[in-house]
Design an enzyme around this catalytic site. Structure first.
Site, mmCIF file in Angstrom:
data_model
loop_
_atom_site.group_PDB
_atom_site.id
_atom_site.type_symbol
_atom_site.label_atom_id
_atom_site.label_comp_id
_atom_site.label_asym_id
_atom_site.label_seq_id
_atom_site.Cartn_x
_atom_site.Cartn_y
_atom_site.Cartn_z
ATOM 1 N N ASP A 176 28.559 38.926 44.372
ATOM 2 C CA ASP A 176 29.990 38.956 44.068
ATOM 3 C C ASP A 176 30.714 39.737 45.173
ATOM 4 O O ASP A 176 30.302 40.848 45.518
ATOM 5 C CB ASP A 176 30.160 39.661 42.709
ATOM 6 C CG ASP A 176 31.543 39.480 42.112
ATOM 7 O OD1 ASP A 176 32.232 38.514 42.479
ATOM 8 O OD2 ASP A 176 31.917 40.302 41.247
ATOM 9 N N HIS A 177 31.769 39.160 45.730
ATOM 10 C CA HIS A 177 32.598 39.831 46.746
ATOM 11 C C HIS A 177 31.840 40.430 47.924
ATOM 12 O O HIS A 177 31.965 41.633 48.203
ATOM 13 C CB HIS A 177 33.475 40.918 46.099
ATOM 14 C CG HIS A 177 34.524 40.346 45.199
ATOM 15 N ND1 HIS A 177 35.630 39.690 45.676
ATOM 16 C CD2 HIS A 177 34.605 40.305 43.844
ATOM 17 C CE1 HIS A 177 36.361 39.267 44.656
ATOM 18 N NE2 HIS A 177 35.750 39.616 43.530
ATOM 19 N N GLU A 187 37.148 32.867 49.207
ATOM 20 C CA GLU A 187 38.368 33.243 48.477
ATOM 21 C C GLU A 187 39.585 33.124 49.383
ATOM 22 O O GLU A 187 39.562 33.561 50.528
ATOM 23 C CB GLU A 187 38.269 34.680 47.945
ATOM 24 C CG GLU A 187 39.576 35.142 47.287
ATOM 25 C CD GLU A 187 39.444 36.398 46.429
ATOM 26 O OE1 GLU A 187 38.364 36.605 45.864
ATOM 27 O OE2 GLU A 187 40.426 37.144 46.335
ATOM 28 N N HIS A 229 41.068 42.446 38.718
ATOM 29 C CA HIS A 229 39.841 43.012 38.168
ATOM 30 C C HIS A 229 40.172 44.193 37.245
ATOM 31 O O HIS A 229 41.183 44.855 37.428
ATOM 32 C CB HIS A 229 38.940 43.521 39.309
ATOM 33 C CG HIS A 229 38.385 42.412 40.153
ATOM 34 N ND1 HIS A 229 38.473 42.401 41.516
ATOM 35 C CD2 HIS A 229 37.725 41.281 39.819
ATOM 36 C CE1 HIS A 229 37.884 41.316 41.994
ATOM 37 N NE2 HIS A 229 37.421 40.607 40.987
ATOM 38 N N GLY A 249 38.561 37.924 37.715
ATOM 39 C CA GLY A 249 39.392 38.770 36.846
ATOM 40 C C GLY A 249 39.689 38.098 35.521
ATOM 41 O O GLY A 249 40.801 38.168 35.010
ATOM 42 N N ASN A 299 34.581 34.456 36.184
ATOM 43 C CA ASN A 299 33.979 35.787 36.352
ATOM 44 C C ASN A 299 34.380 36.737 35.227
ATOM 45 O O ASN A 299 35.564 36.943 34.979
ATOM 46 C CB ASN A 299 34.443 36.402 37.671
ATOM 47 C CG ASN A 299 33.751 35.797 38.864
ATOM 48 O OD1 ASN A 299 33.130 34.741 38.757
ATOM 49 N ND2 ASN A 299 33.850 36.460 39.998
ATOM 50 N N ASP A 354 33.346 40.611 33.720
ATOM 51 C CA ASP A 354 32.625 41.877 33.799
ATOM 52 C C ASP A 354 33.200 42.867 32.780
ATOM 53 O O ASP A 354 32.479 43.430 31.939
ATOM 54 C CB ASP A 354 32.761 42.435 35.232
ATOM 55 C CG ASP A 354 31.935 43.683 35.453
ATOM 56 O OD1 ASP A 354 31.143 44.049 34.562
ATOM 57 O OD2 ASP A 354 32.067 44.317 36.514
#
Ligand code: 13P
Length: 342
Positions: free
Chosen positions: A83-84, A142, A189, A224, A266, A268
């Site tokens: 991720d990222h 992205e 996020h 997010g 996504n 989290d």
């Protein structure tokens, strides 16, 4: 079943018209929660780790936990995704380690904070696509910047300052050959996304629809996308927490996204909330407890419940056995012969 390529999962999701949740992990219990939810709902699954998670788990622990997951849940197609990734070097280290999918977030400079130029983003992402596809590994790019900060990564702000421009999205996909595209539509996020239930002014679903119209075969990714349910906030606050009132992305909006090309979602924060609420409850109700299992078990169960619910809501439930996994070596050939659309 070995870890599988994310491209295959997303292609299958596109065929079936459903979305796949990508859940972040840092430790064993989170991986167990996700795998149990996947088994219960018969879902293919994407497990993702940020740079922060890789550092926290010293990378090798995480990787071997993921291998244990594939051993113990052989019937579940499972992707390990970065991720990222903040630079081509970070993505390369994940590829070398055995991740089957990486995100090159070239929307920010390698400091993970400063918005980058379009040219930089294309250049960095194209480099990762070349290296990753040579190993059969999937790449997510992205364009536009998410709001908020996650594990020290993010442009900050409310998510509306760097929205994705649909024309630029088309140019980006053509120039890089990414398998999946994360777009910025007002989400951010963390727990504090919106100060009231989002409207078209704050959550730009029409931008998402415009991008899908221009890129109908590109797998779109919503970052997010925790819903930050009030029930989970209430549990934390009931047992001594101090969360301020906040709103996330309603599941109906995600479902609208799924009908318009969103294949990866996504999540989290919702899981973090579930875990924290369950632990706080045990600490308040049984202050005499000191065995970590007494609070980690309910925490694991609480996260599993949220994940299973999202798997059902995103539509991936029931699809674990639809297809046989394509080995990464075969993916390499497909990228070379361009049987995989890029
Ligand atoms: P949330 O903070 O909404 O769960 O988003 C997580 C995410 O997008 C990870 O990349």
């Amino acid at each position: 079943m070995p870890l599988v390529s994310m491209r295959q999962l997303l292609d299958e999701a596109a065929k079936g018209g459903y979305g796949v949740g990508a859940f972040n992990v840092n430790n064993m219990e989170q991986i167990q929660s996700i795998m149990e939810a996947a088994r219960e709902t018969q879902s293919p699954v994407i497990i993702q780790a940020s740079r922060g998670a890789r550092a926290y788990s010293q990378d090798r622990f995480l990787y071997h936990l993921m291998l244990a997951a594939t051993e113990l849940y052989p019937e579940i197609p499972t992707v390990l995704h970065l991720d990222h990734g903040n630079s081509p070097e970070t993505c390369q280290s994940a590829i070398d380690m055995g991740f089957t999918s990486v995100m090159m977030d070239g929307s920010l400079m390698p400091d993970g904070k400063t918005p980058s130029s379009f040219e930089y983003n294309v250049e960095a992402t194209r480099k990762v696509v070349e290296a990753a596809h040579a190993k059969g590994v999937t790449v997510e790019g992205e364009i536009g910047c998410l709001g908020g900060i996650e594990d020290g990564h993010g442009a900050g702000g409310d998510g509306l300052s760097h929205l994705t421009d649909p024309d630029q999205a088309v140019e980006f996909v053509k120039a890089t050959g990414v398998d999946a595209l994360a777009i910025a539509i007002g989400t951010s996020h963390g727990a504090y996304k919106f100060t009231s239930k989002p409207t078209g002014e704050t959550l730009k679903m029409e931008t998402l629809i415009a991008i899908h119209k221009r890129l109908p075969t590109t797998h779109l990714v919503m970052h997010g996308s925790s819903s930050v349910p009030k029930e989970l906030q209430d549990i934390i606050n009931q047992f001594g927490g101090k969360l301020k009132p906040t709103w996330g992305v309603p599941v109906e909006e995600i479902q609208l996204g799924i009908r318009n090309g969103v294949r990866k979602i996504n999540v989290d924060t919702d899981n973090r909330l579930a875990i924290t609420g369950a632990i706080r409850k045990v600490f308040m109700e049984k202050p005499e407890e000191f065995d970590p299992r007494s609070y980690m078990k309910p925490a694991r169960e609480a996260m599993k419940k949220v994940v299973a619910q999202r798997m059902t809501q995103f539509g991936q439930a029931g699809h674990a056995k639809d297809y046989a996994p394509i080995p990464l070596t075969e993916m390499v050939k497909r990228y070379q012969s361009e049987t995989v659309a890029v």
